[in-house]
Design a protein around this motif. Structure first.
Motif, PDB file in Angstrom:
ATOM      1  N   PRO A   1      -6.427  -3.849  -4.890  1.00 60.76           N
ATOM      2  CA  PRO A   1      -6.231  -4.289  -3.505  1.00 60.76           C
ATOM      3  C   PRO A   1      -5.651  -5.697  -3.455  1.00 60.76           C
ATOM      4  O   PRO A   1      -6.091  -6.598  -4.176  1.00 60.76           O
ATOM      5  N   THR A   2      -4.659  -5.882  -2.602  1.00 65.36           N
ATOM      6  CA  THR A   2      -3.998  -7.181  -2.459  1.00 65.36           C
ATOM      7  C   THR A   2      -4.504  -7.941  -1.248  1.00 65.36           C
ATOM      8  O   THR A   2      -4.087  -9.072  -1.030  1.00 65.36           O
ATOM      9  N   GLU A   3      -5.379  -7.333  -0.440  1.00 67.15           N
ATOM     10  CA  GLU A   3      -5.900  -7.982   0.750  1.00 67.15           C
ATOM     11  C   GLU A   3      -7.404  -7.816   0.830  1.00 67.15           C
ATOM     12  O   GLU A   3      -7.951  -6.797   0.389  1.00 67.15           O
ATOM     13  N   VAL A   4      -8.056  -8.812   1.384  1.00 69.35           N
ATOM     14  CA  VAL A   4      -9.503  -8.753   1.615  1.00 69.35           C
ATOM     15  C   VAL A   4      -9.779  -9.204   3.042  1.00 69.35           C
ATOM     16  O   VAL A   4      -8.996  -9.938   3.642  1.00 69.35           O
ATOM     17  N   THR A   5     -10.906  -8.749   3.595  1.00 70.83           N
ATOM     18  CA  THR A   5     -11.312  -9.159   4.926  1.00 70.83           C
ATOM     19  C   THR A   5     -12.225 -10.375   4.844  1.00 70.83           C
ATOM     20  O   THR A   5     -12.808 -10.665   3.797  1.00 70.83           O
ATOM     21  N   CYS A   6     -12.349 -11.084   5.955  1.00 72.25           N
ATOM     22  CA  CYS A   6     -13.156 -12.304   6.001  1.00 72.25           C
ATOM     23  C   CYS A   6     -14.630 -11.961   6.228  1.00 72.25           C
ATOM     24  O   CYS A   6     -14.966 -10.872   6.696  1.00 72.25           O
TER      25      CYS A   6
ATOM     26  N   VAL B   1      -7.299 -10.326   7.787  1.00 74.45           N
ATOM     27  CA  VAL B   1      -7.154 -10.063   6.358  1.00 74.45           C
ATOM     28  C   VAL B   1      -6.547 -11.289   5.693  1.00 74.45           C
ATOM     29  O   VAL B   1      -5.815 -12.063   6.305  1.00 74.45           O
ATOM     30  N   ARG B   2      -6.882 -11.464   4.443  1.00 79.80           N
ATOM     31  CA  ARG B   2      -6.359 -12.556   3.627  1.00 79.80           C
ATOM     32  C   ARG B   2      -5.781 -11.980   2.345  1.00 79.80           C
ATOM     33  O   ARG B   2      -6.242 -10.932   1.853  1.00 79.80           O
ATOM     34  N   ALA B   3      -4.791 -12.655   1.792  1.00 78.67           N
ATOM     35  CA  ALA B   3      -4.194 -12.225   0.524  1.00 78.67           C
ATOM     36  C   ALA B   3      -5.172 -12.488  -0.614  1.00 78.67           C
ATOM     37  O   ALA B   3      -5.784 -13.557  -0.701  1.00 78.67           O
ATOM     38  N   LYS B   4      -5.313 -11.502  -1.468  1.00 77.80           N
ATOM     39  CA  LYS B   4      -6.207 -11.626  -2.626  1.00 77.80           C
ATOM     40  C   LYS B   4      -5.370 -12.011  -3.823  1.00 77.80           C
ATOM     41  O   LYS B   4      -4.479 -11.267  -4.255  1.00 77.80           O
ATOM     42  N   LEU B   5      -5.649 -13.178  -4.378  1.00 75.96           N
ATOM     43  CA  LEU B   5      -4.825 -13.691  -5.471  1.00 75.96           C
ATOM     44  C   LEU B   5      -5.243 -13.119  -6.817  1.00 75.96           C
ATOM     45  O   LEU B   5      -4.400 -12.797  -7.651  1.00 75.96           O
ATOM     46  N   SER B   6      -6.543 -12.994  -7.055  1.00 74.28           N
ATOM     47  CA  SER B   6      -7.028 -12.520  -8.354  1.00 74.28           C
ATOM     48  C   SER B   6      -7.240 -11.013  -8.281  1.00 74.28           C
ATOM     49  O   SER B   6      -8.301 -10.538  -7.903  1.00 74.28           O
ATOM     50  N   THR B   7      -6.220 -10.252  -8.625  1.00 72.47           N
ATOM     51  CA  THR B   7      -6.333  -8.789  -8.672  1.00 72.47           C
ATOM     52  C   THR B   7      -6.552  -8.364 -10.102  1.00 72.47           C
ATOM     53  O   THR B   7      -5.828  -8.776 -11.010  1.00 72.47           O
ATOM     54  N   PHE B   8      -7.556  -7.519 -10.314  1.00 71.41           N
ATOM     55  CA  PHE B   8      -7.906  -7.061 -11.660  1.00 71.41           C
ATOM     56  C   PHE B   8      -7.136  -5.783 -11.946  1.00 71.41           C
ATOM     57  O   PHE B   8      -7.438  -4.730 -11.393  1.00 71.41           O
ATOM     58  N   GLY B   9      -6.152  -5.877 -12.800  1.00 72.00           N
ATOM     59  CA  GLY B   9      -5.397  -4.690 -13.163  1.00 72.00           C
ATOM     60  C   GLY B   9      -4.266  -4.417 -12.184  1.00 72.00           C
ATOM     61  O   GLY B   9      -4.136  -5.024 -11.123  1.00 72.00           O
ATOM     62  N   PHE B  10      -3.446  -3.458 -12.537  1.00 70.79           N
ATOM     63  CA  PHE B  10      -2.292  -3.104 -11.713  1.00 70.79           C
ATOM     64  C   PHE B  10      -2.716  -2.161 -10.590  1.00 70.79           C
ATOM     65  O   PHE B  10      -3.485  -1.244 -10.792  1.00 70.79           O
TER      66      PHE B  10
ATOM     67  N   ALA C   1      -4.159  -1.818   1.607  1.00 68.51           N
ATOM     68  CA  ALA C   1      -2.874  -2.448   1.332  1.00 68.51           C
ATOM     69  C   ALA C   1      -1.748  -1.489   1.683  1.00 68.51           C
ATOM     70  O   ALA C   1      -1.024  -1.016   0.835  1.00 68.51           O
ATOM     71  N   VAL C   2      -1.629  -1.154   2.968  1.00 66.70           N
ATOM     72  CA  VAL C   2      -0.542  -0.307   3.453  1.00 66.70           C
ATOM     73  C   VAL C   2       0.570  -1.202   3.946  1.00 66.70           C
ATOM     74  O   VAL C   2       0.364  -2.031   4.836  1.00 66.70           O
ATOM     75  N   ALA C   3       1.736  -1.092   3.376  1.00 65.09           N
ATOM     76  CA  ALA C   3       2.823  -1.984   3.733  1.00 65.09           C
ATOM     77  C   ALA C   3       3.331  -1.664   5.128  1.00 65.09           C
ATOM     78  O   ALA C   3       3.521  -0.505   5.492  1.00 65.09           O
ATOM     79  N   ALA C   4       3.569  -2.688   5.946  1.00 62.16           N
ATOM     80  CA  ALA C   4       4.109  -2.523   7.292  1.00 62.16           C
ATOM     81  C   ALA C   4       5.626  -2.435   7.210  1.00 62.16           C
ATOM     82  O   ALA C   4       6.283  -3.274   6.618  1.00 62.16           O
ATOM     83  N   VAL C   5       6.172  -1.383   7.779  1.00 60.37           N
ATOM     84  CA  VAL C   5       7.613  -1.159   7.741  1.00 60.37           C
ATOM     85  C   VAL C   5       8.184  -1.535   9.094  1.00 60.37           C
ATOM     86  O   VAL C   5       7.779  -0.998  10.126  1.00 60.37           O
ATOM     87  N   GLU C   6       9.098  -2.465   9.102  1.00 63.66           N
ATOM     88  CA  GLU C   6       9.746  -2.887  10.341  1.00 63.66           C
ATOM     89  C   GLU C   6      10.916  -1.967  10.634  1.00 63.66           C
ATOM     90  O   GLU C   6      11.705  -1.638   9.754  1.00 63.66           O
ATOM     91  N   ALA C   7      11.044  -1.520  11.881  1.00 60.21           N
ATOM     92  CA  ALA C   7      12.137  -0.634  12.290  1.00 60.21           C
ATOM     93  C   ALA C   7      13.413  -1.441  12.503  1.00 60.21           C
ATOM     94  O   ALA C   7      13.368  -2.583  12.928  1.00 60.21           O
TER      95      ALA C   7
END
Length: 419
Positions: free
Chosen positions: A260-265, A248-257, A413-419
């Motif tokens: 998706p913040t990530e895209v696949t290659c 996955v890569r970070a998506k810089l141009s997100t349309f609206g609030f 875009a599911v945030a990973a929570v570190e224990a």
């Protein structure tokens, strides 16, 4: 002058002669009447026969068309769906995780389809793919691992249960070579699982021949799109499971609030051709004292063409060993009260074991107890799925169905929570 007058009178008699009139004009009118009466009789006969022969003509035309297609393209090019001899249920290969098999709804990954496993780094994507290879080898199948990243650890594969002596390995030079190799193997119809690790490492030859820093717009996306178009038909014929591991890569141009913040290659073609897409995320760490021995992994089925999607499965991933099947069995058995827990003691069939690690060791050494728990859990989960009925009436205190706009859906875009 007299001769001229006689010729005019004879011409006048010939034009208005009753015999000519009766033989010419009346004859033509009688022929027209006969033709119209025959047309009316023919139309009446066609109307009476059309109701009887309409369906038979239709069936005959369809049969002729099917015979023409079969003679042109071969037997099996077109068939009746309900009358075909193909199995109604798609054959599957287990993923090595009991919870993930149940979340998929079919008991594993389908054969003859494309599967995409994507997620951030160190989330367990390659480990999950190696578990699928190990399960396919247990059924006597041949497997191929295309290591485009050149980073496969044979020791980890053997610890997971992969028979490396019967595992085909390829480390291609470029993306075209890798996908051509995959196409040749799939067309042979002799392999059961092909894993490509990963799509991001499939570098096109034009990019390798170019200079560092050159722009190559959508070259990898075009390569993947062409490869998937060629592979889709041969996959269904050979019943080979093709697994693409993706980054996955970070998506810089997100349309609206909330977009998706990530895209696949590799473009969007793989999203469309994949029958199953698994989003793998690390949600926590497993510690033994101060030592970290593994990670807690959550897998979300973001696309599923064979069962309802958007189901999740959580399991424990031990470093150097793979998926802990005993740990997920214990968690599910305690949840459904097949194992009673009092303090640090776990009780099953009258046998008390102190500590979770000791009970995991007990299940690993006793296959009969493990299979008994698996059978009970499978029956319980299938029974629970059958009892679930969608309710549309909110008057009984149940929450009503809610329609979420597409702008607020963020599956990847599911945030990973570190224990």
């Amino acid at each position: 002058m007299a001769r001229f007058l006689r010729s005019i009178s004879s011409l006048k008699r010939s034009v208005v002669s009753p015999e000519v009139f009766r033989g010419g004009v009346m004859g033509a009118s009688s022929q027209f009447c006969n033709f119209s009466s025959k047309g009316r009789r023919k139309s009446k006969s066609d109307g009476s026969d059309s109701s009887d022969e309409n369906m038979s003509k239709k069936d005959l035309a369809l049969k002729q068309a099917l015979e023409q297609i079969t003679s042109s393209f071969g037997k099996g090019s077109i068939m009746w769906l309900g009358r075909s001899v193909s199995p109604k249920n798609v054959p599957v290969i287990s993923t090595g995780s009991f919870m993930l098999d149940m979340a998929l709804g079919t008991g594993g990954l389908p054969k003859g389809r494309v599967v995409e496993i994507f997620g951030p780094e160190a989330s367990g994507k390659t480990t999950l793919a190696l578990h699928v290879i190990a399960e396919a080898q247990k059924q006597g199948g041949y497997c191929v691992f295309v290591d485009a990243e050149h980073a496969l650890d044979p020791a980890l594969a053997e610890a997971i249960g992969v028979n490396t002596q019967n595992l085909l390995l390829s480390q291609p030079d470029c993306g075209e070579q890798a996908l051509s190799l995959v196409d040749t193997l799939i067309r042979s119809g002799s392999v059961d699982v092909v894993v490509v690790d990963s799509v991001a490492a499939l570098v096109p030859k034009g990019e390798l021949d170019g200079e560092m820093g050159d722009a190559h717009m959508a070259m990898q996306a075009r390569l993947m799109s062409q490869a998937l178009r060629k592979l889709s038909h041969s996959l269904s014929l050979s019943q080979t499971t093709l697994i693409f591991i993706n980054q996955v890569r970070a998506k810089l141009s997100t349309f609206g609030f909330g977009g998706p913040t990530e895209v696949t290659c590799g473009g969007n073609a793989l999203k469309f051709y994949a029958s199953v897409r698994l989003n793998v995320r690390r949600t926590g760490l497993v510690k033994k004292g101060e030592e970290t021995i593994g990670s807690q992994v959550q897998v979300k089925v973001v696309k599923n063409k064979l069962a309802p999607p958007f189901k999740t499965a959580q399991f424990e991933l031990q470093f150097g060993k793979g998926i802990s099947r005993e740990a997920e069995i214990i968690d599910l058995a305690v949840k459904h009260k097949f194992i009673t827990k009092s303090g640090s003691f776990l009780c099953f069939n009258g046998k008390n074991v102190q500590g979770r690690e000791a009970f995991k060791k007990f299940l690993a050494e006793n296959d009969s107890a493990c299979e008994e728990l698996l059978m009970k859990l499978r029956e319980k989960l299938l029974e629970a799925e059958g009892e679930k009925e969608p309710k549309t009436d909110a008057s009984d205190g149940e929450p009503a169905d809610e329609i979420v706009p597409p702008d607020h859906i963020n599956d990847e875009a599911v945030a990973a929570v570190e224990a």
